[in-house]
Design an enzyme around this catalytic site. Structure first.
Site, PDB file in Angstrom:
ATOM      1  CE1 TYR A 141      -3.373  -2.805   0.764  1.00 22.89           C
ATOM      2  CE2 TYR A 141      -4.621  -0.764   1.060  1.00 22.89           C
ATOM      3  CZ  TYR A 141      -4.588  -2.138   0.853  1.00 22.89           C
ATOM      4  OH  TYR A 141      -5.767  -2.827   0.740  1.00 22.89           O
ATOM      5  CE  LYS A 189       2.607 -18.010  -1.690  1.00 26.85           C
ATOM      6  NZ  LYS A 189       1.771 -19.232  -1.751  1.00 26.85           N
ATOM      7  CG  ASP A 221      -1.205 -20.597  -0.361  1.00 27.75           C
ATOM      8  OD1 ASP A 221      -0.723 -20.571   0.793  1.00 27.75           O
ATOM      9  OD2 ASP A 221      -0.644 -21.184  -1.314  1.00 27.75           O
ATOM     10  CG  ASP A 245      -7.990  -5.045   1.699  1.00 19.94           C
ATOM     11  OD1 ASP A 245      -8.947  -4.531   2.306  1.00 19.94           O
ATOM     12  OD2 ASP A 245      -7.910  -5.093   0.457  1.00 19.94           O
ATOM     13  CG  ASP A 249     -13.611  -7.589   1.986  1.00 29.21           C
ATOM     14  OD1 ASP A 249     -13.322  -6.811   2.912  1.00 29.21           O
ATOM     15  OD2 ASP A 249     -14.092  -7.196   0.903  1.00 29.21           O
TER      16      ASP A 249
END
Ligand code: IPM
Ligand code: MN
Length: 358
Positions: A141, A189, A221, A245, A249
């Site tokens: 970001y 990751k 993942d 982020d 959701d």
């Protein structure tokens, strides 16, 4: 003592859910003898339309001088093609950076009594209660260099983390885990990314400061899949900006509606409170938005900025009682049941706050 709260209603359903949160905050103020002074400032598309930058200097100054900032939502399709400096979202990112709010707390729980809609059957998610701690000021970001060159056909973003950035958010997450289920899963990751290797090492170091908290690491993942398959195995999830982020959701879907999720962003200065959902332009102005995310963010303000746990608990209990009564907004209403509007739902919760109904 007066608590000075800067309100940034922003775009889309932002103003409606901020109104709803205010209704509830006023009820809590009356019941617990709290004094608030609310000041409203523009941000996002609302500022851009007035010919101002997405984070106007007066808005930024007021936010920095406040006790807390409460934001509705930013974003509007009319600025989708604008350069980054003239996008509503840029205002929110600048605000987060300016306030220095590096730890974004996103609790996601299944409210008892809510007949969960969507693909997740109640038995699979009942009692789910997790907290995502998302690093909010680093990663893709904000990383430099960044660029977009349409002519050349290339674009660049930079994923960068420093030890200090990981350490400070990890300490917040471990501290919070201590007050909950004492289990923390750090998400990265590390099989591909150097930033994740650093993240893992620093999290292990910080973990040594919290021997009473159990921790493990998970690849993002695998975590995304595990959240769907066995969501209740998690207590606190700690992760970098973009992964947080995305996973938050997903957590919204798990608990029945993204509209239910609140957030608190903490740093060393004034904290920022905002529902996790966006501006939802299709719902704006129709009094159909779910204000629970905003109202539960107000409860987080009472807890984290005022340290008033009783008031925070009262707001959450009132939200819970209202949901259990079955009177809920469109996104949650059972088939054939007339949904409540955003403001009617807020009034019902405010009444429960006032009467001390638990
Ligand atoms: C969120 C939002 C923001 C983010 C957008 C609006 C910039 O999606 O708070 O989750 O990506 O952080
Ligand atoms: Mn998001």
């Amino acid at each position: 003592m007066t608590h000075r709260i800067v309100l940034l209603p922003g775009d889309g359903i932002g103003p409606e859910v901020v109104d709803a949160a205010l209704t509830v905050l006023r009820a809590a103020a009356a019941r617990f003898d709290l004094l608030f002074a609310f000041d409203v400032y523009p941000v996002g598309a609302a500022a851009l339309r007035a010919g101002l930058p997405p984070l106007p200097p007066e808005t930024e100054r007021a936010a920095l001088a406040s006790d807390a900032v409460f934001l509705g939502a930013v974003g509007s399709p009319e600025f989708d093609k604008s350069p980054r400096s003239e996008r509503p979202e840029t205002g929110l990112l600048q605000l987060r950076r300016s306030l220095g709010v590096y730890a974004n707390l996103r609790p996601a729980k299944v409210w008892p009594g809510l007949g969960v809609r969507g693909p997740f059957v109640p038995d699979h998610v009942r009692g789910l209660d997790l907290l995502i701690v998302r690093e909010l000021l680093g990663g893709l970001y904000f990383g430099e260099p960044r660029s977009f060159d349409w002519g050349e056909g290339t674009a660049v973003n930079t994923l960068r983390y420093s030890r200090d950035e990981v350490q400070r958010v990890a300490r917040v997450a471990f501290g919070l885990a201590r007050s909950r289920g004492r289990r923390l899963t750090s998400v990265d990751k590390a099989n591909v990314l150097e930033t994740s290797l650093l993240w893992r090492h620093v999290v292990d170091d910080v973990a040594a400061e919290f021997p009473d908290v159990e921790h493990d690491h998970m690849l993002v993942d695998a975590c995304a899949m595990s959240l769907v398959l066995e969501p209740r195995r998690f207590d606190v999830l700690l992760t970098e900006n973009l992964f947080g982020d995305i996973l938050s959701d997903e957590a919204g879907a798990l608990v029945g509606s993204l509209g239910l999720l609140p957030s608190a962003s903490l740093g060393d200065g004034p904290a920022l409170y905002e529902p996790v959902h966006g501006s939802a332009p299709a719902l704006a102005g129709r009094d159909v938005a779910n204000p629970v995310g905003a109202m539960a963010s107000a409860a987080m303000l009472l807890r984290h900025t005022l340290g008033h746990h009783e008031a925070a608990d009262a707001v959450e209990a009132a939200i819970g009682a209202q949901i259990e009564s079955g009177g809920v907004t469109m996104d949650l209403a059972a088939p054939g049941v007339e949904p409540l509007g955003c403001q009617a739902f807020a009034a019902a919760v405010a009444e429960k706050v006032g009467s001390g109904l638990r």
